[in-house]
Write a protein that holds these residues in place. Structure first.
Motif, PDB file in Angstrom:
ATOM      1  N   LYS A  84       9.881  26.120  17.256  1.00  0.00           N
ATOM      2  CA  LYS A  84      11.128  26.129  16.494  1.00  0.00           C
ATOM      3  C   LYS A  84      11.086  27.223  15.433  1.00  0.00           C
ATOM      4  O   LYS A  84      10.024  27.558  14.910  1.00  0.00           O
ATOM      5  N   GLU A  85      12.255  27.790  15.124  1.00  0.00           N
ATOM      6  CA  GLU A  85      12.329  28.794  14.065  1.00  0.00           C
ATOM      7  C   GLU A  85      12.089  28.153  12.710  1.00  0.00           C
ATOM      8  O   GLU A  85      11.470  28.743  11.826  1.00  0.00           O
ATOM      9  N   GLU A  86      12.624  26.952  12.534  1.00  0.00           N
ATOM     10  CA  GLU A  86      12.364  26.193  11.321  1.00  0.00           C
ATOM     11  C   GLU A  86      12.492  24.707  11.625  1.00  0.00           C
ATOM     12  O   GLU A  86      13.183  24.304  12.560  1.00  0.00           O
ATOM     13  N   LEU A  87      11.787  23.915  10.854  1.00  0.00           N
ATOM     14  CA  LEU A  87      11.805  22.463  11.031  1.00  0.00           C
ATOM     15  C   LEU A  87      11.817  21.855   9.630  1.00  0.00           C
ATOM     16  O   LEU A  87      10.779  21.605   9.037  1.00  0.00           O
ATOM     17  N   ILE A  88      13.028  21.649   9.117  1.00  0.00           N
ATOM     18  CA  ILE A  88      13.193  21.218   7.737  1.00  0.00           C
ATOM     19  C   ILE A  88      13.209  19.696   7.651  1.00  0.00           C
ATOM     20  O   ILE A  88      13.936  19.023   8.385  1.00  0.00           O
ATOM     21  N   LEU A  89      12.397  19.159   6.755  1.00  0.00           N
ATOM     22  CA  LEU A  89      12.348  17.724   6.494  1.00  0.00           C
ATOM     23  C   LEU A  89      12.586  17.462   5.015  1.00  0.00           C
ATOM     24  O   LEU A  89      12.283  18.305   4.174  1.00  0.00           O
ATOM     25  N   SER A  90      13.122  16.286   4.715  1.00  0.00           N
ATOM     26  CA  SER A  90      13.245  15.889   3.318  1.00  0.00           C
ATOM     27  C   SER A  90      11.849  15.644   2.750  1.00  0.00           C
ATOM     28  O   SER A  90      10.886  15.430   3.494  1.00  0.00           O
ATOM     29  N   LYS A  91      11.737  15.675   1.435  1.00  0.00           N
ATOM     30  CA  LYS A  91      10.444  15.422   0.803  1.00  0.00           C
ATOM     31  C   LYS A  91       9.948  14.024   1.156  1.00  0.00           C
ATOM     32  O   LYS A  91       8.751  13.813   1.386  1.00  0.00           O
ATOM     33  N   GLU A  92      10.889  13.044   1.224  1.00  0.00           N
ATOM     34  CA  GLU A  92      10.511  11.673   1.570  1.00  0.00           C
ATOM     35  C   GLU A  92       9.942  11.601   2.986  1.00  0.00           C
ATOM     36  O   GLU A  92       8.975  10.873   3.252  1.00  0.00           O
ATOM     37  N   ALA A  93      10.539  12.382   3.910  1.00  0.00           N
ATOM     38  CA  ALA A  93      10.038  12.426   5.286  1.00  0.00           C
ATOM     39  C   ALA A  93       8.636  13.025   5.327  1.00  0.00           C
ATOM     40  O   ALA A  93       7.761  12.561   6.058  1.00  0.00           O
ATOM     41  N   GLY A  94       8.434  14.084   4.528  1.00  0.00           N
ATOM     42  CA  GLY A  94       7.116  14.702   4.450  1.00  0.00           C
ATOM     43  C   GLY A  94       6.072  13.740   3.920  1.00  0.00           C
ATOM     44  O   GLY A  94       4.931  13.713   4.398  1.00  0.00           O
ATOM     45  N   ASN A  95       6.458  12.924   2.943  1.00  0.00           N
ATOM     46  CA  ASN A  95       5.536  11.923   2.396  1.00  0.00           C
ATOM     47  C   ASN A  95       5.128  10.912   3.468  1.00  0.00           C
ATOM     48  O   ASN A  95       3.971  10.490   3.526  1.00  0.00           O
ATOM     49  N   VAL A  96       6.095  10.526   4.311  1.00  0.00           N
ATOM     50  CA  VAL A  96       5.796   9.586   5.393  1.00  0.00           C
ATOM     51  C   VAL A  96       4.761  10.198   6.340  1.00  0.00           C
ATOM     52  O   VAL A  96       3.755   9.566   6.674  1.00  0.00           O
TER      53      VAL A  96
ATOM     54  N   GLY B 240       0.813  -1.201   0.000  1.00  0.00           N
ATOM     55  CA  GLY B 240       0.000   0.000   0.000  1.00  0.00           C
ATOM     56  C   GLY B 240       0.851   1.258   0.000  1.00  0.00           C
ATOM     57  O   GLY B 240       2.067   1.207   0.163  1.00  0.00           O
ATOM     58  N   VAL B 241       0.177   2.414  -0.183  1.00  0.00           N
ATOM     59  CA  VAL B 241       0.912   3.681  -0.271  1.00  0.00           C
ATOM     60  C   VAL B 241       1.730   3.963   0.990  1.00  0.00           C
ATOM     61  O   VAL B 241       2.915   4.313   0.902  1.00  0.00           O
ATOM     62  N   PRO B 242       1.150   3.837   2.217  1.00  0.00           N
ATOM     63  CA  PRO B 242       1.976   4.090   3.411  1.00  0.00           C
ATOM     64  C   PRO B 242       3.207   3.195   3.476  1.00  0.00           C
ATOM     65  O   PRO B 242       4.290   3.636   3.868  1.00  0.00           O
ATOM     66  N   ASP B 243       3.057   1.913   3.096  1.00  0.00           N
ATOM     67  CA  ASP B 243       4.203   0.999   3.107  1.00  0.00           C
ATOM     68  C   ASP B 243       5.248   1.408   2.084  1.00  0.00           C
ATOM     69  O   ASP B 243       6.452   1.302   2.326  1.00  0.00           O
ATOM     70  N   THR B 244       4.781   1.871   0.929  1.00  0.00           N
ATOM     71  CA  THR B 244       5.706   2.291  -0.129  1.00  0.00           C
ATOM     72  C   THR B 244       6.522   3.503   0.296  1.00  0.00           C
ATOM     73  O   THR B 244       7.741   3.544   0.108  1.00  0.00           O
ATOM     74  N   VAL B 245       5.857   4.510   0.892  1.00  0.00           N
ATOM     75  CA  VAL B 245       6.578   5.735   1.256  1.00  0.00           C
ATOM     76  C   VAL B 245       7.530   5.490   2.428  1.00  0.00           C
ATOM     77  O   VAL B 245       8.607   6.097   2.485  1.00  0.00           O
ATOM     78  N   THR B 246       7.151   4.614   3.367  1.00  0.00           N
ATOM     79  CA  THR B 246       8.075   4.318   4.470  1.00  0.00           C
ATOM     80  C   THR B 246       9.284   3.529   3.951  1.00  0.00           C
ATOM     81  O   THR B 246      10.403   3.725   4.417  1.00  0.00           O
ATOM     82  N   TYR B 247       9.043   2.655   2.984  1.00  0.00           N
ATOM     83  CA  TYR B 247      10.148   1.908   2.361  1.00  0.00           C
ATOM     84  C   TYR B 247      11.107   2.859   1.649  1.00  0.00           C
ATOM     85  O   TYR B 247      12.332   2.780   1.825  1.00  0.00           O
TER      86      TYR B 247
END
Length: 327
Positions: A224-236, A2-9
C-alpha cells in the motif's frame, strides 16, 4: 482491567468503530446504523431474583458490568427500530463466553421488564394488571451482544451453550434452550469480508490476522502507498501483537502511518542484525587473541590493542574465558 483490555475498550467505544462492527455483523458492512445517533448506556446491568421463604418474600440482586453498551436506531423502509447493542472485547479466549453473554442479555431484558412494570404501576393500574405489571401490549427492545476477539489465533472456545453441555443426547439437546454468541475474530475473516469495514477496524483486524506471519504482514503493509490508522488503533496493535511502532511516529500524533512505521521497523531490524554481526566478529577476534596469548604467540598488550580493549579489560576477559572453559 489490564492494558490490552483498556486500549481495546478505548478503541471500540468510539461510535464510528462501534457502529462499523455492528454494520459488518448485521448488514455486511452497509451503513445502516448511523454512528452519530448512538446513545451511550450504563454498562451496569442489575436484576432482582424473587424468592418466597417461610411466608416472606425476599429478593436478591444480581449485578454485572458489560464492556460497552449503546442504544441504536436502525432505519429501514421508512421504519425506525430501537435496538440495544453490547460489545465484549476479548484479547484472550473465554471458554464460558456463551454463558457470560447469555447472562448479560437476560439481565438487560429483565431490566426492561422491571422498568415497564414500575411505569405501569405508577399509572394506577388495578386488579390483575397491577399484579402482573407487564401488559399484553408491552414490548421489549431487542438486545444484541457482539464479541470482538483481538487475538491472531483461531477462537477455539465454544460458540454455543450446547457445546458446553456434558451430553450428546439429541433429545435432551432438542429441549434444552441454546444460546449462540456473535463473534468477530481476525483469523476467520477473508479478504472480501475485511473490505466490508468502513472504519480502520478492518485494517486493525487484518494486521492482527497477519501479525504472527512476518512475511505476510510486511507484504500486506508495503503493498500500500499508505496505511493510516488512528492513534487508538495503533495502541491496540501494539498491545495485542508483538509489533512495536517507533515512538517518533506516534508521540503527539492523532494518526499513524503503518507503512512508514513498518519501514522504520525494518531499518531497526537491519541495524540490529549489523550490531549482532559486529558483536559476534569482535567476540571471535577476542577469543582468537586469548588463545594466541595462552600459547605464547602474542603479548597480552598487543592482544588487548588488537581486541580494542585496555590491558585490564583484556586480562579480565581472558580470565572469564579460562574459567568458563574449565567448568
Amino acid at each position: 482491567m489490564g492494558v490490552p483490555d483498556t486500549v481495546t475498550y478505548e478503541y471500540m467505544k468510539r461510535n464510528e468503530v462501534f457502529a462499523d462492527a455492528f454494520n459488518f455483523l448485521l448488514y455486511n458492512g452497509k451503513k445502516i446504523i448511523d454512528h452519530s445517533e448512538l446513545k451511550e448506556l450504563d454498562t451496569k446491568t442489575l436484576a432482582y431474583i424473587f424468592n418466597e421463604s417461610k411466608g416472606k418474600k425476599t429478593d436478591r440482586a444480581i449485578q454485572k458490568f458489560r464492556d460497552i453498551f449503546k442504544q441504536a436506531i436502525i432505519k429501514q423502509d421508512n421504519k425506525a427500530t430501537y435496538v440495544l447493542l453490547g460489545i465484549e472485547n476479548q484479547t484472550d479466549i473465554h471458554y464460558a463466553m456463551p454463558i457470560r453473554n447469555m447472562v448479560y442479555d437476560a439481565l438487560s431484558y429483565s431490566e426492561q421488564v422491571s422498568a415497564i412494570e414500575h411505569h405501569n404501576r405508577d399509572n394506577k393500574l388495578t386488579g390483575k394488571q397491577f399484579l402482573s405489571g407487564f401488559l399484553k401490549s408491552d414490548k421489549l427492545l431487542p438486545v444484541i451482544t457482539l464479541v470482538v476477539y483481538f487475538g491472531p489465533k483461531k477462537w477455539d472456545g465454544p460458540l454455543t451453550l450446547h457445546e458446553m453441555l456434558d451430553t450428546k443426547d439429541d433429545v435432551v439437546l432438542k429441549y434444552t434452550q441454546n444460546y449462540r454468541i456473535n463473534l468477530i475474530e481476525p483469523s476467520a475473516l477473508d479478504e472480501e469480508e475485511l473490505k466490508m469495514f468502513t472504519s480502520d477496524l478492518g485494517r486493525v483486524l487484518q494486521i492482527i490476522k497477519y501479525s504472527e506471519d512476518s512475511a505476510r504482514f510486511k507484504e500486506y503493509v508495503l503493498e500500500k502507498e499508505e496505511l493510516i490508522l488512528s492513534k487508538e488503533a495503533g495502541n491496540v496493535i501494539e498491545n495485542v501483537t508483538s509489533i512495536k511502532i517507533p515512538d517518533k511516529l506516534k508521540d503527539g500524533k492523532k494518526e499513524i502511518d503503518m507503512c512508514l512505521a513498518l519501514r522504520e521497523i525494518i531499518e531497526e531490524e537491519k541495524a540490529d542484525i549489523i550490531k549482532d554481526s559486529e558483536r559476534k566478529i569482535a567476540e571471535s577476534v577476542l577469543i582468537n587473541n586469548i588463545k594466541l596469548v595462552e600459547k605464547g604467540k602474542l603479548l597480552a598488550t598487543d592482544a588487548a590493542e588488537a581486541s580494542g580493549l585496555s590491558l585490564k579489560e583484556f586480562l579480565k576477559k581472558k580470565e572469564e574465558y579460562k574459567n568458563s572453559h574449565q567448568a
